[in-house]
Scaffold this motif. Structure first.
Motif, PDB file in Angstrom:
ATOM      1  N   ASP A  88      24.871  58.437  29.751  1.00  0.00           N
ATOM      2  CA  ASP A  88      23.970  58.664  28.621  1.00  0.00           C
ATOM      3  C   ASP A  88      24.587  59.550  27.544  1.00  0.00           C
ATOM      4  O   ASP A  88      23.883  60.104  26.703  1.00  0.00           O
ATOM      5  CB  ASP A  88      22.614  59.210  29.084  1.00  0.00           C
ATOM      6  CG  ASP A  88      22.723  60.495  29.885  1.00  0.00           C
ATOM      7  OD1 ASP A  88      23.808  60.770  30.442  1.00  0.00           O
ATOM      8  OD2 ASP A  88      21.720  61.239  29.970  1.00  0.00           O
ATOM      9  N   ASP A 108      15.533  67.470  25.116  1.00  0.00           N
ATOM     10  CA  ASP A 108      15.544  66.108  25.663  1.00  0.00           C
ATOM     11  C   ASP A 108      16.805  65.359  25.221  1.00  0.00           C
ATOM     12  O   ASP A 108      16.869  64.837  24.108  1.00  0.00           O
ATOM     13  CB  ASP A 108      14.281  65.386  25.174  1.00  0.00           C
ATOM     14  CG  ASP A 108      14.203  63.946  25.650  1.00  0.00           C
ATOM     15  OD1 ASP A 108      15.091  63.516  26.425  1.00  0.00           O
ATOM     16  OD2 ASP A 108      13.254  63.249  25.240  1.00  0.00           O
ATOM     17  N   SER A 110      17.884  62.501  25.976  1.00  0.00           N
ATOM     18  CA  SER A 110      17.750  61.050  25.758  1.00  0.00           C
ATOM     19  C   SER A 110      17.501  60.736  24.278  1.00  0.00           C
ATOM     20  O   SER A 110      17.771  59.639  23.820  1.00  0.00           O
ATOM     21  CB  SER A 110      16.631  60.460  26.616  1.00  0.00           C
ATOM     22  OG  SER A 110      15.374  60.826  26.090  1.00  0.00           O
ATOM     23  N   GLN A 111      16.996  61.732  23.517  1.00  0.00           N
ATOM     24  CA  GLN A 111      16.753  61.497  22.082  1.00  0.00           C
ATOM     25  C   GLN A 111      18.045  61.190  21.338  1.00  0.00           C
ATOM     26  O   GLN A 111      18.035  60.557  20.288  1.00  0.00           O
ATOM     27  CB  GLN A 111      16.079  62.722  21.439  1.00  0.00           C
ATOM     28  CG  GLN A 111      14.682  63.007  21.937  1.00  0.00           C
ATOM     29  CD  GLN A 111      13.684  61.932  21.539  1.00  0.00           C
ATOM     30  OE1 GLN A 111      13.887  61.182  20.601  1.00  0.00           O
ATOM     31  NE2 GLN A 111      12.588  61.847  22.286  1.00  0.00           N
ATOM     32  N   LEU A 113      20.166  59.120  22.019  1.00  0.00           N
ATOM     33  CA  LEU A 113      20.508  57.696  22.124  1.00  0.00           C
ATOM     34  C   LEU A 113      19.767  56.839  21.110  1.00  0.00           C
ATOM     35  O   LEU A 113      20.130  55.703  20.873  1.00  0.00           O
ATOM     36  CB  LEU A 113      20.191  57.200  23.534  1.00  0.00           C
ATOM     37  CG  LEU A 113      20.974  57.915  24.633  1.00  0.00           C
ATOM     38  CD1 LEU A 113      20.383  57.605  25.989  1.00  0.00           C
ATOM     39  CD2 LEU A 113      22.435  57.547  24.587  1.00  0.00           C
ATOM     40  N   TYR A 114      18.716  57.398  20.518  1.00  0.00           N
ATOM     41  CA  TYR A 114      17.929  56.609  19.568  1.00  0.00           C
ATOM     42  C   TYR A 114      18.640  56.514  18.218  1.00  0.00           C
ATOM     43  O   TYR A 114      19.471  57.356  17.888  1.00  0.00           O
ATOM     44  CB  TYR A 114      16.535  57.231  19.397  1.00  0.00           C
ATOM     45  CG  TYR A 114      15.651  56.954  20.586  1.00  0.00           C
ATOM     46  CD1 TYR A 114      14.900  55.783  20.650  1.00  0.00           C
ATOM     47  CD2 TYR A 114      15.591  57.831  21.659  1.00  0.00           C
ATOM     48  CE1 TYR A 114      14.105  55.502  21.755  1.00  0.00           C
ATOM     49  CE2 TYR A 114      14.809  57.558  22.771  1.00  0.00           C
ATOM     50  CZ  TYR A 114      14.060  56.389  22.808  1.00  0.00           C
ATOM     51  OH  TYR A 114      13.292  56.109  23.897  1.00  0.00           O
ATOM     52  N   GLY A 310      23.435  55.556  35.204  1.00  0.00           N
ATOM     53  CA  GLY A 310      22.857  55.900  33.907  1.00  0.00           C
ATOM     54  C   GLY A 310      21.504  55.274  33.690  1.00  0.00           C
ATOM     55  O   GLY A 310      20.810  55.617  32.749  1.00  0.00           O
ATOM     56  N   LYS A 312      18.580  55.497  34.982  1.00  0.00           N
ATOM     57  CA  LYS A 312      17.397  56.344  34.921  1.00  0.00           C
ATOM     58  C   LYS A 312      17.350  57.096  33.591  1.00  0.00           C
ATOM     59  O   LYS A 312      16.343  57.137  32.911  1.00  0.00           O
ATOM     60  CB  LYS A 312      17.424  57.327  36.089  1.00  0.00           C
ATOM     61  CG  LYS A 312      16.178  58.156  36.208  1.00  0.00           C
ATOM     62  CD  LYS A 312      16.153  58.856  37.555  1.00  0.00           C
ATOM     63  CE  LYS A 312      15.165  60.001  37.529  1.00  0.00           C
ATOM     64  NZ  LYS A 312      15.613  61.137  36.740  1.00  0.00           N
ATOM     65  N   ALA A 313      18.511  57.658  33.187  1.00  0.00           N
ATOM     66  CA  ALA A 313      18.542  58.437  31.956  1.00  0.00           C
ATOM     67  C   ALA A 313      18.232  57.570  30.741  1.00  0.00           C
ATOM     68  O   ALA A 313      17.641  58.026  29.783  1.00  0.00           O
ATOM     69  CB  ALA A 313      19.906  59.081  31.796  1.00  0.00           C
ATOM     70  N   LEU A 314      18.647  56.309  30.809  1.00  0.00           N
ATOM     71  CA  LEU A 314      18.477  55.434  29.654  1.00  0.00           C
ATOM     72  C   LEU A 314      17.219  54.585  29.721  1.00  0.00           C
ATOM     73  O   LEU A 314      16.975  53.790  28.830  1.00  0.00           O
ATOM     74  CB  LEU A 314      19.682  54.482  29.538  1.00  0.00           C
ATOM     75  CG  LEU A 314      21.004  55.132  29.174  1.00  0.00           C
ATOM     76  CD1 LEU A 314      22.082  54.076  29.109  1.00  0.00           C
ATOM     77  CD2 LEU A 314      20.912  55.815  27.846  1.00  0.00           C
ATOM     78  N   GLN A 315      16.439  54.763  30.781  1.00  0.00           N
ATOM     79  CA  GLN A 315      15.336  53.831  31.015  1.00  0.00           C
ATOM     80  C   GLN A 315      14.457  53.629  29.792  1.00  0.00           C
ATOM     81  O   GLN A 315      14.211  52.517  29.386  1.00  0.00           O
ATOM     82  CB  GLN A 315      14.476  54.344  32.188  1.00  0.00           C
ATOM     83  CG  GLN A 315      13.699  53.239  32.875  1.00  0.00           C
ATOM     84  CD  GLN A 315      14.580  52.252  33.589  1.00  0.00           C
ATOM     85  OE1 GLN A 315      15.376  52.637  34.414  1.00  0.00           O
ATOM     86  NE2 GLN A 315      14.477  50.984  33.258  1.00  0.00           N
ATOM     87  N   VAL A 317      14.977  54.077  26.668  1.00  0.00           N
ATOM     88  CA  VAL A 317      15.617  53.384  25.567  1.00  0.00           C
ATOM     89  C   VAL A 317      15.830  51.929  25.941  1.00  0.00           C
ATOM     90  O   VAL A 317      15.518  51.027  25.195  1.00  0.00           O
ATOM     91  CB  VAL A 317      16.993  54.033  25.257  1.00  0.00           C
ATOM     92  CG1 VAL A 317      17.595  53.378  24.041  1.00  0.00           C
ATOM     93  CG2 VAL A 317      16.812  55.515  25.005  1.00  0.00           C
TER      94      VAL A 317
END
Length: 396
Positions: A88, A108, A110-111, A113-114, A310, A312-315, A317
């Protein structure tokens, strides 16, 4: 021999703090060791003499107190060392010159990746410039973009605050360690950003603000973003560095024109002369960046399929990005878009009717409808009416 998590983090921190190595040197050695930090550290120690005396001394005997402080910081909730070897790690940073090897993240991760748009500009911005920063941030957020900036005074701060006021996440890339706030008066803003989005730094905890850190920080702001919008900038503005880096990275640069009597319009006018896109509305940015947002979504989706660690981390997205029912990463995960399409049905509806049915503002709806139009899910009809196209719902 498999390293446990703590040993692995410690190895990363030793490598990161090695004098004279830098992100480029660390990535080069990581590549040679196939991403294994233990092997990388062994190689560094073996060839420490090449890096000079201070690197040799550090690698032979790292400062344990300093490493303990780093590890204690990382052990706190919401703190993370995001490494370039992880699934991620933002793929958009892989394609820039001198990509960072790690990012210290508060909030966070994961933000990152957006699809993002950077909004940057003068610290001493005019009231009009600040109003533009807020309006553009709100519209871009309505289209599903994350707003990224540098938490500086002026335009940066206004863009961050307006994004959060609109209920969305924002990212601040800072030029100090992740435990410091600069400028100091932005303490409350930094706390809010960490709670809603993330604070990001490539500098380890304890790193103070230094002039040369800010251009380095700027390459990450432009590198994370699909495009950079410069709102007001003097001719010697740091925002022009960000814009230059964005152009070198092959990203879009947008500049807002201003009055010829306003010294803070000069930097933007120079950018426009040098080939930046002159923009007057957020819709122009959304339209330009929609294809890049879709490509980023497809890239993340491919990565998600390939890398089960990865997944789970990218789920979040991966679900919304490109799973057949949804082709663009910019708005798919957003329940408001789903609600809008559900309320639109298949009969034409006017903007006033949609405002009444969805409870959203006309400004938010117009940027959402534009995004849906670009996706061929909605068509606009005469009389400010909108109609869903066949196959335009989001069930699936």
């Amino acid at each position: 021999m498999h390293m446990d998590d703590m040993d692995e983090l410690r190895a990363w921190l030793i490598a990161l703090r090695t004098p004279g190595l830098g992100p480029g040197g660390l990535r080069e050695r990581l590549d040679a060791a196939e991403g294994d930090i233990g092997r990388t550290l062994t190689q560094l120690r073996r060839h420490a003499a090449q890096l000079g005396e201070s690197a040799q001394a550090w690698l032979a005997q790292p400062d344990e107190a300093l490493l303990a402080t780093d590890l204690a910081w990382l052990a706190e909730p919401g703190h993370r060392l995001l490494r370039c070897t992880e699934a991620d790690f933002p793929p958009q940073l892989e394609n820039i010159p001198q990509p960072p090897a790690v990012l210290f993240v508060v909030g966070d991760a994961s933000q990152l990746l957006y699809p993002q748009v950077a909004i940057v500009g003068a610290r001493g911005a005019s009231a009009g410039g600040l109003a533009h920063a807020r309006a553009f941030a709100r519209s871009l957020v309505g289209a599903g973009f994350v707003i990224t900036s540098g938490m500086a005074d002026g335009i940066d701060g206004a863009a961050h605050a307006a994004t959060m006021d609109a209920g969305a996440a924002t990212l601040a890339v800072i030029g100090t360690g992740p435990d410091r706030v600069y400028p100091r008066k932005h303490h409350a803003l930094a706390t809010r950003i960490a709670a809603r989005g993330a604070l990001i730094s490539e500098f380890p905890p304890g790193t103070a603000a230094r002039a040369d850190h800010f251009p380095r920080r700027n390459r990450i702001i432009s590198g994370l973003s699909l495009g950079t919008l410069v709102i007001e900038a003097g001719l010697r503005s740091g925002s022009l560095i960000t814009a230059r880096l964005a152009a070198e990275q092959g990203r879009e640069v947008f500049a807002l024109p201003g009055s010829i009597h306003n010294p803070l319009a000069r930097g933007c006018h120079r950018l426009i002369r040098d080939g930046a896109r002159l923009v007057e509305s957020a819709a122009e940015i959304i339209e330009t960046l929609a294809p890049a947002a879709r490509m980023l979504g497809a890239e993340l989706n491919a990565r998600l399929q390939l890398d089960t660690d990865g997944a789970k981390a990218l789920q979040g997205v991966g679900d919304g990005v490109a799973n057949g029912s949804c082709s663009t990463s910019a708005w798919c995960p957003d329940p408001e878009y789903r609600r809008l399409l559900a309320e639109l049905g298949h009969e034409p509806a006017t903007m006033d009717e949609l405002v009444r049915r969805t409870g959203l503002s006309a400004a938010a709806l117009s940027s959402m409808l534009l995004m849906l139009e670009l996706e061929a899910r909605v068509e606009s009809l005469p009389g400010n009416r909108y109609q869903q196209l066949p196959g335009g719902s989001m069930n699936g």
